[in-house]
Design a protein around this motif. Structure first.
Motif, PDB file in Angstrom:
ATOM      1  N   GLY A 172       1.379  12.211  -3.115  1.00  0.00           N
ATOM      2  CA  GLY A 172       1.087  10.926  -2.177  1.00  0.00           C
ATOM      3  C   GLY A 172      -0.073  11.654  -1.196  1.00  0.00           C
ATOM      4  N   ARG A 173      -0.918  10.943  -0.652  1.00  0.00           N
ATOM      5  CA  ARG A 173      -1.786  11.558   0.270  1.00  0.00           C
ATOM      6  C   ARG A 173      -1.534  11.258   1.568  1.00  0.00           C
ATOM      7  NH1 ARG A 173      -5.583   7.824  -3.101  1.00  0.00           N
ATOM      8  NH2 ARG A 173      -6.297   9.317  -4.771  1.00  0.00           N
ATOM      9  N   PRO A 174      -1.905  12.321   2.606  1.00  0.00           N
ATOM     10  CA  PRO A 174      -1.530  12.230   3.960  1.00  0.00           C
ATOM     11  C   PRO A 174      -2.200  10.990   4.609  1.00  0.00           C
ATOM     12  CG  PRO A 174      -2.412  14.336   3.438  1.00  0.00           C
ATOM     13  CD  PRO A 174      -2.594  13.393   2.457  1.00  0.00           C
ATOM     14  N   THR A 175      -1.216  10.293   5.427  1.00  0.00           N
ATOM     15  CA  THR A 175      -1.393   9.134   6.187  1.00  0.00           C
ATOM     16  C   THR A 175      -0.790   9.032   7.479  1.00  0.00           C
ATOM     17  OG1 THR A 175      -1.723   6.776   5.961  1.00  0.00           O
ATOM     18  CG2 THR A 175       0.315   7.763   4.958  1.00  0.00           C
TER      19      THR A 175
ATOM     20  N   ARG B 291       0.948  -1.143   0.181  1.00  0.00           N
ATOM     21  CA  ARG B 291       0.017   0.024   0.010  1.00  0.00           C
ATOM     22  C   ARG B 291       0.708   1.035  -0.108  1.00  0.00           C
ATOM     23  NH1 ARG B 291      -1.980   3.624   3.747  1.00  0.00           N
ATOM     24  NH2 ARG B 291      -3.996   4.457   3.161  1.00  0.00           N
ATOM     25  N   ASP B 292       0.521   2.355  -0.927  1.00  0.00           N
ATOM     26  CA  ASP B 292       1.263   3.461  -1.045  1.00  0.00           C
ATOM     27  C   ASP B 292       2.913   3.205  -1.511  1.00  0.00           C
ATOM     28  OD1 ASP B 292      -1.000   4.805  -0.430  1.00  0.00           O
ATOM     29  OD2 ASP B 292      -0.570   4.903   1.514  1.00  0.00           O
ATOM     30  N   GLY B 293       3.247   2.030  -1.801  1.00  0.00           N
ATOM     31  CA  GLY B 293       4.655   1.798  -2.150  1.00  0.00           C
ATOM     32  C   GLY B 293       5.015   2.398  -3.448  1.00  0.00           C
ATOM     33  N   SER B 294       4.243   2.635  -4.516  1.00  0.00           N
ATOM     34  CA  SER B 294       4.604   3.148  -5.606  1.00  0.00           C
ATOM     35  C   SER B 294       4.180   4.671  -5.615  1.00  0.00           C
ATOM     36  CB  SER B 294       3.916   2.459  -6.732  1.00  0.00           C
ATOM     37  OG  SER B 294       2.811   2.611  -6.723  1.00  0.00           O
TER      38      SER B 294
END
Length: 78
Positions: free
Chosen positions: A73-76, A64-67
């Motif tokens: 990118g979205r905040p997380t 998840r979110d690796g690429s």
């Protein structure tokens, strides 16, 4: 994002695919890409591109979110 040249091999392949009527032979295409980019093909560039093809360009599972780019990118909280 497309114009900032962060992944030129991907854009070259996508563009080549537009003009082809049949499936691209990726082994042959990568050798031609190396020749176009570096001016020659040798065992080191072949090994490097074969490794990249089998790893980061394999299309396998992505964490998840690796690429995702840090720019888009979205905040997380992860």
């Amino acid at each position: 994002m497309e114009a900032i040249e962060q992944n030129p091999v991907l854009y070259e392949l996508m563009t080549a695919n537009i003009w082809e009527d049949k499936a691209i032979n990726l082994d042959e295409w990568l050798k031609q890409y190396q020749l176009n980019r570096y001016g020659h093909v040798n065992k080191y560039t072949e090994q490097a591109w074969n490794t990249l093809r089998k790893t980061v360009y394999s299309g396998g599972s992505i964490i998840r979110d690796g690429s995702e780019s840090i720019i888009t990118g979205r905040p997380t909280l992860d």
